[in-house]
Write a protein that holds these residues in place. Structure first.
Motif, PDB file in Angstrom:
ATOM      1  N   PHE A 166       0.873  -1.179   0.000  1.00  0.00           N
ATOM      2  CA  PHE A 166       0.000   0.000   0.000  1.00  0.00           C
ATOM      3  C   PHE A 166       0.906   1.225   0.000  1.00  0.00           C
ATOM      4  CE2 PHE A 166      -3.469   2.385   2.559  1.00  0.00           C
ATOM      5  CZ  PHE A 166      -4.130   2.755   1.396  1.00  0.00           C
ATOM      6  N   HIS A 167       0.581   2.208  -0.811  1.00  0.00           N
ATOM      7  CA  HIS A 167       1.411   3.412  -0.924  1.00  0.00           C
ATOM      8  C   HIS A 167       0.578   4.646  -0.574  1.00  0.00           C
ATOM      9  CE1 HIS A 167       4.213   6.083  -3.591  1.00  0.00           C
ATOM     10  NE2 HIS A 167       4.380   6.299  -2.296  1.00  0.00           N
ATOM     11  N   PRO A 168       0.253   4.805   0.719  1.00  0.00           N
ATOM     12  CA  PRO A 168      -0.660   5.869   1.135  1.00  0.00           C
ATOM     13  C   PRO A 168       0.043   7.191   1.430  1.00  0.00           C
ATOM     14  CG  PRO A 168      -0.183   4.502   3.014  1.00  0.00           C
ATOM     15  CD  PRO A 168       0.613   3.937   1.862  1.00  0.00           C
ATOM     16  N   GLY A 210       5.776   7.163   7.060  1.00  0.00           N
ATOM     17  CA  GLY A 210       5.937   7.920   5.830  1.00  0.00           C
ATOM     18  C   GLY A 210       4.921   9.030   5.700  1.00  0.00           C
ATOM     19  N   LEU A 211       3.678   8.765   6.087  1.00  0.00           N
ATOM     20  CA  LEU A 211       2.644   9.799   6.045  1.00  0.00           C
ATOM     21  C   LEU A 211       3.007  10.963   6.963  1.00  0.00           C
ATOM     22  CD1 LEU A 211      -0.482  10.215   5.023  1.00  0.00           C
ATOM     23  CD2 LEU A 211      -0.949   9.755   7.434  1.00  0.00           C
ATOM     24  N   PRO A 221      10.542  12.224  10.555  1.00  0.00           N
ATOM     25  CA  PRO A 221      11.174  11.272   9.637  1.00  0.00           C
ATOM     26  C   PRO A 221      11.751  11.985   8.417  1.00  0.00           C
ATOM     27  CG  PRO A 221       8.996  10.512  10.329  1.00  0.00           C
ATOM     28  CD  PRO A 221       9.110  11.940  10.758  1.00  0.00           C
ATOM     29  N   ARG A 222      12.892  11.519   7.964  1.00  0.00           N
ATOM     30  CA  ARG A 222      13.563  12.124   6.808  1.00  0.00           C
ATOM     31  C   ARG A 222      13.572  11.156   5.633  1.00  0.00           C
ATOM     32  NH1 ARG A 222      12.970  17.043   8.726  1.00  0.00           N
ATOM     33  NH2 ARG A 222      14.007  17.324  10.742  1.00  0.00           N
ATOM     34  N   LEU A 223      13.581  11.701   4.437  1.00  0.00           N
ATOM     35  CA  LEU A 223      13.753  10.865   3.252  1.00  0.00           C
ATOM     36  C   LEU A 223      15.208  10.415   3.157  1.00  0.00           C
ATOM     37  CD1 LEU A 223      11.807  12.821   0.492  1.00  0.00           C
ATOM     38  CD2 LEU A 223      11.238  10.565   1.369  1.00  0.00           C
ATOM     39  N   PRO A 224      15.451   9.168   2.768  1.00  0.00           N
ATOM     40  CA  PRO A 224      16.837   8.751   2.545  1.00  0.00           C
ATOM     41  C   PRO A 224      17.446   9.515   1.384  1.00  0.00           C
ATOM     42  CG  PRO A 224      15.299   7.048   1.814  1.00  0.00           C
ATOM     43  CD  PRO A 224      14.485   8.093   2.529  1.00  0.00           C
ATOM     44  N   GLY A 225      18.749   9.738   1.464  1.00  0.00           N
ATOM     45  CA  GLY A 225      19.426  10.519   0.439  1.00  0.00           C
ATOM     46  C   GLY A 225      19.293   9.947  -0.953  1.00  0.00           C
ATOM     47  N   TYR A 226      19.298   8.599  -1.071  1.00  0.00           N
ATOM     48  CA  TYR A 226      19.227   8.031  -2.411  1.00  0.00           C
ATOM     49  C   TYR A 226      17.889   8.323  -3.065  1.00  0.00           C
ATOM     50  CZ  TYR A 226      16.465   4.042  -0.612  1.00  0.00           C
ATOM     51  OH  TYR A 226      15.510   3.260  -0.045  1.00  0.00           O
TER      52      TYR A 226
END
Length: 281
Positions: free
Chosen positions: A146-148, A217-218, A260-265
């Motif tokens: 699921f990609h909410p 992630g949300l 939460p942070r997004l990973p650099g890649y």
């Protein structure tokens, strides 16, 4: 959904000639558009890359049907959605047609524009969909994800409506889904360079198959969009995990001790994909 395939093909060709009215430039696999006039003007149309492998396309179509059915079975509100392999220029092309949602209901711009109380109410609506899905996902006898993300929801009359069904996150193995992320990328550069970083590309999907990580992630997306409300969103997320997703609460709460942070890649991949706007996954 009853759609004349000739009208649909004509609408797509007209859009390609005139560039129509894009409703999103944040998509990873295509730029959805809504026709400005005609019989499909109340629909959003998503046209994906074709593949030379007819069996792979047939499998994709079957998986999409199963995924939509599974989302509905687990209580995820969806607009009316139709997937078809449409003959265009002599070859079948994957096309999704969805009932259009009001642009004023799209969650991402609303999160950017509205006040604290309203954004927290939208987080609650989206969170309820996430919890409902994962609490019922055991009913589905297949690998399912699921990609909410915030950009995949609209919030209408207090209800969060999910509208991103591609790629269909059902049946495919982790390695197969990793290949799909490359095969269906709308950006040629990603298709060329991506295989050199296959392990990292494959890892993009892992959040989508993890109940706690989808909630984290949300919350991370919300914190990046409205950093002034960061603590409010973190407090909401920790409380929500405890109340609505107790099976995964410990892991989710551990991921929400700070924003939460997004990973650099992933930010690097965004550049390769040519995506616009702030990172928001």
């Amino acid at each position: 959904m009853t759609i004349d395939p000739t009208q649909l093909a004509d609408t797509i060709r007209a859009h390609e000639a005139a560039q129509g009215q894009p409703v999103s430039r944040l998509g990873y696999f295509c730029a959805p558009f809504r026709p400005t006039s005609g019989p499909l003007s109340d629909k959003v149309i998503k046209v994906y890359r074709g593949l030379p492998d007819a069996a792979a396309l047939d499998r994709l179509a079957a998986a999409h049907d199963d995924y939509v059915a599974a989302l509905r079975q687990t209580g995820v509100p969806l607009p009316e959605t139709d997937f078809r392999l449409l003959p265009l220029d002599g070859r079948p092309i994957p096309v999704i047609v969805q009932a259009a949602l009001p642009e004023s209901a799209l969650m991402r711009p609303r999160m950017q524009a509205e006040d604290r109380e309203s954004t927290l109410a939208m987080m609650q609506a989206a969170g309820q969909v996430i919890a409902r899905f994962w609490n019922a996902a055991d009913q589905i006898p297949a690998r399912i994800g699921f990609h909410p993300s915030i950009r995949n929801f609209a919030v209408l009359d207090g209800e969060a409506i999910f509208y991103d069904t591609f790629p269909p996150l059902i049946h495919y193995s982790r390695q197969e889904m990793g290949r799909m992320l490359l095969l269906f990328s709308d950006k040629r550069l990603m298709r060329l360079i991506g295989p050199l970083m296959r392990r990292r590309v494959t890892g993009i999907q892992d959040e989508w198959y993890s109940a706690p990580e989808t909630l984290v992630g949300l919350v991370g997306s919300a914190c990046r969009l409205r950093p002034e409300y960061e603590q409010d969103y973190l407090n909401w997320g920790r409380d929500f995990a405890t109340r609505e997703m107790p099976r995964w609460a410990d892991e989710a709460i551990a991921g929400m001790q700070q924003a939460p942070r997004l990973p650099g890649y992933w930010t690097s991949f965004r550049k390769l994909l040519g995506l616009q706007g702030e990172p928001n996954l």
